[in-house]
Scaffold this motif. Sequence first.
Motif, PDB file in Angstrom:
ATOM      1  N   ALA A  58       0.829  -1.210   0.000  1.00 56.90           N
ATOM      2  CA  ALA A  58       0.000   0.000   0.000  1.00 56.90           C
ATOM      3  C   ALA A  58       0.861   1.256   0.000  1.00 56.90           C
ATOM      4  CB  ALA A  58      -0.934  -0.011   1.207  1.00 56.90           C
ATOM      5  N   LEU A  59       1.955   1.236   0.764  1.00 55.21           N
ATOM      6  CA  LEU A  59       2.850   2.398   0.807  1.00 55.21           C
ATOM      7  C   LEU A  59       3.505   2.641  -0.547  1.00 55.21           C
ATOM      8  CD1 LEU A  59       4.329   4.542   2.549  1.00 55.21           C
ATOM      9  CD2 LEU A  59       6.068   2.813   2.948  1.00 55.21           C
ATOM     10  N   VAL A  60       4.029   1.593  -1.156  1.00 50.97           N
ATOM     11  CA  VAL A  60       4.690   1.737  -2.461  1.00 50.97           C
ATOM     12  C   VAL A  60       3.676   2.120  -3.531  1.00 50.97           C
ATOM     13  CG1 VAL A  60       5.963   0.479  -4.233  1.00 50.97           C
ATOM     14  CG2 VAL A  60       6.595   0.225  -1.854  1.00 50.97           C
ATOM     15  N   TRP A  83      12.125  -1.109 -14.585  1.00 51.59           N
ATOM     16  CA  TRP A  83      13.047  -0.328 -13.756  1.00 51.59           C
ATOM     17  C   TRP A  83      12.389   0.028 -12.433  1.00 51.59           C
ATOM     18  CZ3 TRP A  83      15.263   3.910 -17.501  1.00 51.59           C
ATOM     19  CH2 TRP A  83      15.957   3.282 -18.524  1.00 51.59           C
ATOM     20  N   LEU A  84      11.139   0.468 -12.532  1.00 50.85           N
ATOM     21  CA  LEU A  84      10.415   0.817 -11.309  1.00 50.85           C
ATOM     22  C   LEU A  84      10.232  -0.403 -10.410  1.00 50.85           C
ATOM     23  CD1 LEU A  84       7.647   3.242 -12.622  1.00 50.85           C
ATOM     24  CD2 LEU A  84       9.767   3.813 -11.453  1.00 50.85           C
ATOM     25  N   ALA A  85       9.969  -1.554 -11.014  1.00 50.22           N
ATOM     26  CA  ALA A  85       9.800  -2.775 -10.218  1.00 50.22           C
ATOM     27  C   ALA A  85      11.090  -3.112  -9.478  1.00 50.22           C
ATOM     28  CB  ALA A  85       9.372  -3.930 -11.114  1.00 50.22           C
ATOM     29  N   VAL A  86      12.228  -2.965 -10.151  1.00 52.80           N
ATOM     30  CA  VAL A  86      13.515  -3.220  -9.494  1.00 52.80           C
ATOM     31  C   VAL A  86      13.755  -2.203  -8.389  1.00 52.80           C
ATOM     32  CG1 VAL A  86      16.014  -3.210  -9.864  1.00 52.80           C
ATOM     33  CG2 VAL A  86      14.535  -4.378 -11.480  1.00 52.80           C
ATOM     34  N   GLU A  87      13.440  -0.939  -8.656  1.00 49.56           N
ATOM     35  CA  GLU A  87      13.628   0.106  -7.647  1.00 49.56           C
ATOM     36  C   GLU A  87      12.767  -0.161  -6.418  1.00 49.56           C
ATOM     37  OE1 GLU A  87      12.945   4.904  -7.047  1.00 49.56           O
ATOM     38  OE2 GLU A  87      12.501   3.990  -8.980  1.00 49.56           O
ATOM     39  N   TYR A  88      11.507  -0.512  -6.626  1.00 54.00           N
ATOM     40  CA  TYR A  88      10.613  -0.762  -5.502  1.00 54.00           C
ATOM     41  C   TYR A  88      11.028  -2.012  -4.725  1.00 54.00           C
ATOM     42  CZ  TYR A  88       7.594   2.688  -7.744  1.00 54.00           C
ATOM     43  OH  TYR A  88       7.087   3.824  -8.306  1.00 54.00           O
ATOM     44  N   ALA A  89      11.491  -3.043  -5.431  1.00 49.00           N
ATOM     45  CA  ALA A  89      11.955  -4.250  -4.737  1.00 49.00           C
ATOM     46  C   ALA A  89      13.204  -3.947  -3.911  1.00 49.00           C
ATOM     47  CB  ALA A  89      12.228  -5.355  -5.748  1.00 49.00           C
ATOM     48  N   LEU A  90      14.101  -3.113  -4.442  1.00 49.84           N
ATOM     49  CA  LEU A  90      15.301  -2.745  -3.682  1.00 49.84           C
ATOM     50  C   LEU A  90      14.953  -1.892  -2.466  1.00 49.84           C
ATOM     51  CD1 LEU A  90      17.873  -1.965  -6.517  1.00 49.84           C
ATOM     52  CD2 LEU A  90      17.864  -3.910  -4.949  1.00 49.84           C
ATOM     53  N   LEU A  91      13.957  -1.025  -2.604  1.00 44.96           N
ATOM     54  CA  LEU A  91      13.538  -0.199  -1.467  1.00 44.96           C
ATOM     55  C   LEU A  91      12.909  -1.031  -0.347  1.00 44.96           C
ATOM     56  CD1 LEU A  91      12.072   2.977  -3.194  1.00 44.96           C
ATOM     57  CD2 LEU A  91      14.152   2.808  -1.836  1.00 44.96           C
ATOM     58  N   ARG A 102      13.599 -12.233  11.955  1.00 43.15           N
ATOM     59  CA  ARG A 102      12.593 -12.784  12.868  1.00 43.15           C
ATOM     60  C   ARG A 102      12.080 -14.144  12.395  1.00 43.15           C
ATOM     61  NH1 ARG A 102      11.173 -10.032  17.649  1.00 43.15           N
ATOM     62  NH2 ARG A 102      12.025  -7.957  17.435  1.00 43.15           N
ATOM     63  N   SER A 103      12.742 -14.738  11.406  1.00 42.52           N
ATOM     64  CA  SER A 103      12.396 -16.059  10.848  1.00 42.52           C
ATOM     65  C   SER A 103      11.004 -16.093  10.227  1.00 42.52           C
ATOM     66  CB  SER A 103      12.513 -17.140  11.927  1.00 42.52           C
ATOM     67  OG  SER A 103      13.817 -17.182  12.417  1.00 42.52           O
ATOM     68  N   ARG A 104      10.642 -15.040   9.561  1.00 42.53           N
ATOM     69  CA  ARG A 104       9.354 -14.961   8.846  1.00 42.53           C
ATOM     70  C   ARG A 104       9.650 -15.015   7.353  1.00 42.53           C
ATOM     71  NH1 ARG A 104       6.451 -16.059  13.192  1.00 42.53           N
ATOM     72  NH2 ARG A 104       6.475 -14.411  14.733  1.00 42.53           N
ATOM     73  N   VAL A 105      10.018 -16.189   6.861  1.00 44.04           N
ATOM     74  CA  VAL A 105      10.538 -16.341   5.505  1.00 44.04           C
ATOM     75  C   VAL A 105       9.455 -16.096   4.455  1.00 44.04           C
ATOM     76  CG1 VAL A 105      11.665 -17.959   3.919  1.00 44.04           C
ATOM     77  CG2 VAL A 105      12.278 -17.938   6.335  1.00 44.04           C
ATOM     78  N   LEU A 106       8.270 -16.662   4.623  1.00 46.59           N
ATOM     79  CA  LEU A 106       7.222 -16.499   3.611  1.00 46.59           C
ATOM     80  C   LEU A 106       6.780 -15.041   3.484  1.00 46.59           C
ATOM     81  CD1 LEU A 106       5.067 -19.685   4.207  1.00 46.59           C
ATOM     82  CD2 LEU A 106       6.643 -19.211   2.343  1.00 46.59           C
ATOM     83  N   ALA A 107       6.615 -14.372   4.586  1.00 44.66           N
ATOM     84  CA  ALA A 107       6.245 -12.957   4.532  1.00 44.66           C
ATOM     85  C   ALA A 107       7.376 -12.131   3.925  1.00 44.66           C
ATOM     86  CB  ALA A 107       5.905 -12.446   5.926  1.00 44.66           C
ATOM     87  N   ALA A 108       8.628 -12.512   4.233  1.00 42.20           N
ATOM     88  CA  ALA A 108       9.775 -11.788   3.677  1.00 42.20           C
ATOM     89  C   ALA A 108       9.860 -11.967   2.163  1.00 42.20           C
ATOM     90  CB  ALA A 108      11.060 -12.264   4.338  1.00 42.20           C
ATOM     91  N   LEU A 109       9.505 -13.127   1.655  1.00 44.39           N
ATOM     92  CA  LEU A 109       9.511 -13.343   0.205  1.00 44.39           C
ATOM     93  C   LEU A 109       8.362 -12.602  -0.479  1.00 44.39           C
ATOM     94  CD1 LEU A 109      10.375 -17.147   0.019  1.00 44.39           C
ATOM     95  CD2 LEU A 109      11.860 -15.207  -0.518  1.00 44.39           C
ATOM     96  N   LEU A 110       7.281 -12.430   0.231  1.00 46.91           N
ATOM     97  CA  LEU A 110       6.120 -11.764  -0.345  1.00 46.91           C
ATOM     98  C   LEU A 110       6.291 -10.240  -0.444  1.00 46.91           C
ATOM     99  CD1 LEU A 110       3.313 -12.452  -1.386  1.00 46.91           C
ATOM    100  CD2 LEU A 110       2.448 -12.146   0.929  1.00 46.91           C
ATOM    101  N   VAL A 111       7.085  -9.645   0.439  1.00 44.55           N
ATOM    102  CA  VAL A 111       7.243  -8.184   0.475  1.00 44.55           C
ATOM    103  C   VAL A 111       7.798  -7.621  -0.834  1.00 44.55           C
ATOM    104  CG1 VAL A 111       8.514  -6.310   1.581  1.00 44.55           C
ATOM    105  CG2 VAL A 111       7.312  -7.959   2.974  1.00 44.55           C
ATOM    106  N   PRO A 112       8.948  -8.110  -1.368  1.00 50.57           N
ATOM    107  CA  PRO A 112       9.433  -7.501  -2.618  1.00 50.57           C
ATOM    108  C   PRO A 112       8.545  -7.793  -3.820  1.00 50.57           C
ATOM    109  CG  PRO A 112      10.876  -9.288  -1.953  1.00 50.57           C
ATOM    110  CD  PRO A 112       9.894  -9.094  -0.859  1.00 50.57           C
ATOM    111  N   VAL A 114       5.203  -7.977  -3.783  1.00 54.09           N
ATOM    112  CA  VAL A 114       4.089  -7.026  -3.705  1.00 54.09           C
ATOM    113  C   VAL A 114       4.575  -5.610  -4.030  1.00 54.09           C
ATOM    114  CG1 VAL A 114       2.437  -5.971  -2.108  1.00 54.09           C
ATOM    115  CG2 VAL A 114       2.777  -8.431  -2.093  1.00 54.09           C
ATOM    116  N   ALA A 115       5.765  -5.257  -3.541  1.00 53.73           N
ATOM    117  CA  ALA A 115       6.300  -3.918  -3.816  1.00 53.73           C
ATOM    118  C   ALA A 115       6.590  -3.734  -5.298  1.00 53.73           C
ATOM    119  CB  ALA A 115       7.562  -3.688  -2.990  1.00 53.73           C
ATOM    120  N   ALA A 116       7.146  -4.764  -5.934  1.00 55.46           N
ATOM    121  CA  ALA A 116       7.462  -4.665  -7.361  1.00 55.46           C
ATOM    122  C   ALA A 116       6.200  -4.637  -8.212  1.00 55.46           C
ATOM    123  CB  ALA A 116       8.358  -5.822  -7.775  1.00 55.46           C
ATOM    124  N   ALA A 117       5.150  -5.295  -7.760  1.00 61.37           N
ATOM    125  CA  ALA A 117       3.897  -5.313  -8.526  1.00 61.37           C
ATOM    126  C   ALA A 117       3.262  -3.936  -8.610  1.00 61.37           C
ATOM    127  CB  ALA A 117       2.934  -6.311  -7.901  1.00 61.37           C
TER     128      ALA A 117
END
Length: 186
Positions: A58-60, A83-91, A102-112, A114-117
């Motif tokens: 939502a923020l991105v 380019w924007l997708a790469v920038e948002y994933a890096l951010l 914090r060992s939250r692997v699935l949520a950590a994989l989902l963050v970039p 969703v941000a890149a989308a």
Amino acid sequence: MRYYLRLRLHLLLRLLRELGWWRLLLLSTMLLLVLGRALLLAAASQQLVWLVPLGMGALVLSLHRHRADIGFLQLSAPLFRRWLAVEYALLSLPVVLVLLGRSRVLAALLVPIVAAAAAWAPAVNASAARKPARSLFRSVAFEWVSVGRRWWLGAGWLLLLAVAVATRTTATGPALAVVSWLFLLL
């Protein structure tokens, strides 16, 4: 991509010159403290951790939809959305690192992801973005600069501050001082 990243660096340096380094440092420190605390609290919970990818998305998405350079990017690079997708994933990498810590692997994989989308979302219309929404409060009420334009507001603020300090033993005095200050500004 190198020219695009250089353009983004120049934009950041221009903002730094316009805002001033101390304001930017103060605002970013406060924002990082609040967001960092919320992230750590959400990462500690089994259920709240799934709000982190949604919040990051939502923020991105909000930042992406109000970008002023979308038209320029469409003209200069036909594949700008990648380019924007790469920038948002890096951010989003700091958030990913906190979640992995914090060992939250699935949520950590989902963050970039969703941000890149968010890069493929359409931008807001220029005419809709230029028209500010109507507000119940005048913007002058929240400008501290207006004290410099109207000296009596500064004197009224000092008087109300003195009343609040003098009556601090009760809750009524400071509350009335705050309400009086709002009425003075409105």
